[in-house]
Write an enzyme that holds these catalytic residues in place. Structure first.
Site, short mmCIF file in Angstrom:
data_model
loop_
_atom_site.label_atom_id
_atom_site.label_comp_id
_atom_site.label_asym_id
_atom_site.label_seq_id
_atom_site.Cartn_x
_atom_site.Cartn_y
_atom_site.Cartn_z
N HIS A 486 0.83 -1.20 0.00
CA HIS A 486 0.00 0.00 0.00
C HIS A 486 0.87 1.26 0.00
O HIS A 486 0.73 2.14 -0.85
CB HIS A 486 -0.92 -0.03 1.23
CG HIS A 486 -1.77 1.19 1.40
ND1 HIS A 486 -3.11 1.21 1.07
CD2 HIS A 486 -1.49 2.45 1.84
CE1 HIS A 486 -3.59 2.42 1.30
NE2 HIS A 486 -2.63 3.19 1.78
N GLU A 487 1.81 1.32 0.95
CA GLU A 487 2.64 2.53 1.06
C GLU A 487 3.54 2.68 -0.17
O GLU A 487 3.81 3.80 -0.61
CB GLU A 487 3.47 2.49 2.35
CG GLU A 487 2.65 2.52 3.64
CD GLU A 487 1.70 3.70 3.75
OE1 GLU A 487 2.03 4.79 3.23
OE2 GLU A 487 0.62 3.54 4.35
N HIS A 490 1.82 4.64 -2.79
CA HIS A 490 1.95 6.09 -2.64
C HIS A 490 3.31 6.55 -3.18
O HIS A 490 3.43 7.55 -3.87
CB HIS A 490 1.85 6.49 -1.17
CG HIS A 490 0.46 6.40 -0.61
ND1 HIS A 490 -0.62 7.00 -1.21
CD2 HIS A 490 -0.03 5.79 0.50
CE1 HIS A 490 -1.71 6.76 -0.49
NE2 HIS A 490 -1.38 6.03 0.54
N HIS A 493 3.45 6.67 -6.85
CA HIS A 493 2.69 7.84 -7.34
C HIS A 493 3.61 9.06 -7.34
O HIS A 493 3.65 9.84 -8.29
CB HIS A 493 1.49 8.06 -6.40
CG HIS A 493 0.40 8.91 -6.97
ND1 HIS A 493 -0.68 9.31 -6.23
CD2 HIS A 493 0.21 9.45 -8.21
CE1 HIS A 493 -1.48 10.05 -6.99
NE2 HIS A 493 -0.96 10.15 -8.19
#
Ligand SMILES: [Zn+2]
Length: 684
Positions: A486-487, A490, A493
């Site tokens: 998940h991290e 980020h 991105h």
């Protein structure tokens, strides 16, 4: 202007918290990890010890806490020059460029300080960083109400010919900067502007007060509690302190007591909440919005409170039947374990869904951990990014003084043709005084500099993983593995955003879009084809059996509808509280009604859960964001990756159409392009 410092939601907002204690293991025998995996599985000194200190993140001033003062002064000086320049430059794209430089000068110091103030092990550094954050914050307030500065931007926006000649990203960024002025009430007369400033100060105080109150324990006379459950709580003389909901405790009575006592309404906290909501509404109306929700939702994917409610109602309708089934299952389990008192209550939900999960699927974490060494997981990410995007992660040696803690690893993100894209500092391990929260921090945003060079993005990923031991490398539970993915979503991105302006770099996009790339990574983390690539037993090298991966994925579906229904209830409540004022009923009555309509488990008299709803502060009117991001991520997964999670063409499209734009393009437009392009061509 600095509201550009938007950050991805903390993991606390995420739906299911799956925390298991880590498992042990014996010494590992062999490894064949390539560099990125090895960097995380080996305990080794990574940074140079000799020579001059380069300062934190390579910022020379930050070799000592005192350096923050110096870095801050430099930034403020640069700001002054840029303000001058902005006010004397004729309308044109240069104005947007100068505004972005201005924002960059402040963000570069403020974002870094924002991270250091919570994560640095040395108190002196934390304190100095905190001071810097405050000072830059004050400067930002001043700039956002600087009429002359605003005027130069206004002239640009009013010049239709020039505006039409700008590229879409520049136009979008110009409008975003203007929006920051507007919500600060720049267009108001002096008296009203002063009121806006006063209201902002008052709201900030109320927010802090509410946050403190939301976590305060409630205490009661210990005689009131049955003697046999008292040991579950902290006893202080004649009193018992209840500090939380004890949601995972196996004793129904303990959970019930904790729920009723911890949520017993506190009159002062109730007043604080009411005043906060009223003040927010005043402020919104003062600067020209119907409600605070209207103000908060401008620039988001949803755009208006009506759209948010529509989304939440549709979601709730779709969940309804499945949620009922979930509640029935939980009730059945409660009946089995506690036949005398089998009615399902709100304090039962997290506990019994956990019991069901464990009973149906044997997903004991210690069975899984040995397959998820941190090195193996990093290798998995490296392989995935390589296949999808042509990107590799390399562990890089750091300079003396560059890190705040020796166990931090620095990764270079390198594209096969484009070269270095940016840096990720991985602050993955637990330590004293480090917040126990998984989070992504932007340290420096990407932007195209005047000299034509691209300023590379720099981010930190913070996790709280256990250290390796004498007998085993760091082993992750399936939940931790999913959080890592998940991290990393980020971080990618941030790394792949190639916006011209740092104001919209990577994760600096609307809140309800910010979680899309990270939730998408959770889909990869739950896919057997992906997991099979990297999950290897750290001792035997054996891969994780398919049946175990399926069991893990199936277990996540247990009670998932009810879990999401609970989030819908919270999100609706957040909308109603920030909607039309004066509120038609008390906040508690609104809670009761909303709970009955959007959740289903009964409201418990003399409780006021809303007083513990700390996310009302940070996500005011935007708590729905996570749910909306999840809906979009699920769509992207189905459209692009479910057939083949390693499809390079899809990976490139996803990068080009979504990640590359950061917050520089309307998310809805990006979503439409993905949707259109990913649909199978007609007639074939
Ligand atoms: Zn996130």
């Amino acid at each position: 202007m600095l509201s550009g410092c938007r950050r991805a939601l903390p993991a606390a907002l995420r739906l299911a918290v799956r925390g298991w204690a880590g498992g042990g293991g014996r010494r590992r025998v062999s490894t064949s990890w390539s560099p990125v995996g090895a960097a995380f599985d080996a305990k080794q000194q990574r940074s140079r010890l000799t020579g001059q200190s380069t300062g934190l993140f390579g910022v020379p001033e930050l070799s000592s806490p005192e350096g923050f003062q110096e870095a801050q002064e430099k930034a403020l000086q640069e700001t002054e020059q840029l303000v001058q320049k902005a006010c004397t430059t004729p309308p044109g794209p240069q104005i947007v460029m100068i505004f972005d430089q201005l924002s960059d000068a402040l963000c570069r110091v403020a974002d870094l300080a924002d991270f250091v103030k919570i994560a640095h092990p040395d108190f002196a550094f934390r304190e100095a960083a905190e001071e810097t954050c405050r000072n830059i914050g004050t400067m930002v307030e001043k700039l956002n109400t600087n009429i002359e500065l605003c005027q130069s931007l206004k002239q640009l926006l009013a010049d239709k010919e020039v505006m039409d000649s700008l590229d879409p990203e520049t136009r979008q960024v110009a409008e975003l900067f203007m929006f920051d002025f507007e919500i600060s009430g720049i267009h108001l007369d002096e008296e009203k502007r002063k009121r806006a400033v006063d209201l902002n100060v008052k709201i900030l105080d109320l927010c802090n007060q509410f946050l403190i109150g939301a976590h305060l324990p409630n205490k009661i006379d210990k005689q009131i509690l049955p003697e046999h459950i008292r040991y579950n709580f902290a006893v202080e003389g004649n009193y018992i302190q209840i500090t939380g909901l004890h949601a995972d405790c196996s004793d129904d009575l303990v959970r019930e007591a904790a729920y009723k006592i911890f949520l017993y309404p506190n009159a002062e906290q109730l007043r604080c909440l009411e005043e906060l909501l009223t003040s927010r509404n005043h402020l919104a109306q003062l600067v020209g919005y119907n409600t605070f929700a209207h103000r908060a939702l401008q620039g988001t994917m949803a755009r208006t409170p009506e759209k948010v409610m529509q989304f939440l109602e549709t979601l709730s309708d779709r969940l309804f039947q499945r949620t009922l089934k979930d509640f029935e299952m939980m009730e059945g389990m409660k009946m089995k374990l506690n036949p005398q008192n089998s009615k399902l209550m709100p304090w039962d939900h997290p506990y019994y869904s956990g019991v069901l999960r464990a009973e149906r699927y044997n997903i004991e974490p210690s069975l899984y951990c040995p397959f998820f060494s941190l090195g193996a997981c990093m290798e998995g990410l490296n392989f995935l990014f390589n296949q999808l995007l042509g990107i590799s992660l390399y562990a890089e040696q750091t300079e003396k003084g560059e890190l705040w803690c020796e166990d931090v690893r620095k990764l270079a993100v390198v594209h096969e043709n484009e070269g270095l894209l940016g840096y990720i500092y991985c602050d993955f391990y637990q330590r004293a005084d480090k917040p126990h929260q998984d989070c992504h921090f932007t340290i420096r945003g990407g932007r195209l500099r005047k000299d034509g060079e691209y300023q590379l993005p720099v981010v930190v990923l913070m996790l709280s993983l256990p250290h390796s031991t004498k007998n085993s490398p760091t082993l992750l539970t399936p939940g931790m593995m999913e959080n890592l993915f998940h991290e990393m979503g980020h971080a990618m991105h941030s790394m792949l955003g190639r916006t011209r302006y740092q104001h919209v770099t990577g994760t600096r996009c609307p809140t309800d879009f910010a979680e899309v790339p990270s939730i998408l990574m959770e889909y990869f983390a739950s896919d057997y084809r992906v997991v099979n690539q990297f999950a290897r037993h750290f001792q035997t090298g054996q891969s994780l059996p398919k049946s175990m991966v399926s069991r893990l994925c199936e277990s996540k579906k247990i009670c998932a509808a009810a879990d999401m229904q609970l989030q819908v209830f919270y999100a609706v409540l957040d909308q109603l509280y920030h909607g039309e004022h004066p509120l038609k009923r008390s906040t508690t009555e609104i809670l009761k009604e909303t709970q009955e309509k959007f959740y289903g488990l009964p409201y418990v008299p003399k409780t006021a859960w809303q007083l513990r709803f700390s996310h009302l502060v940070g996500y005011g009117a935007k708590y729905y964001s996570y749910l909306m991001s999840r809906a979009i991520a699920s769509m992207v997964w189905k459209q692009c990756f479910v057939q083949n999670p390693f499809d390079r063409a899809m990976g490139e499209r996803y990068r080009r159409e979504m990640l590359a734009h950061g917050g520089g393009k309307e998310p809805m437009l990006m979503v439409q392009v993905i949707y259109r392009n990913a649909a199978p061509p007609e007639g074939t």
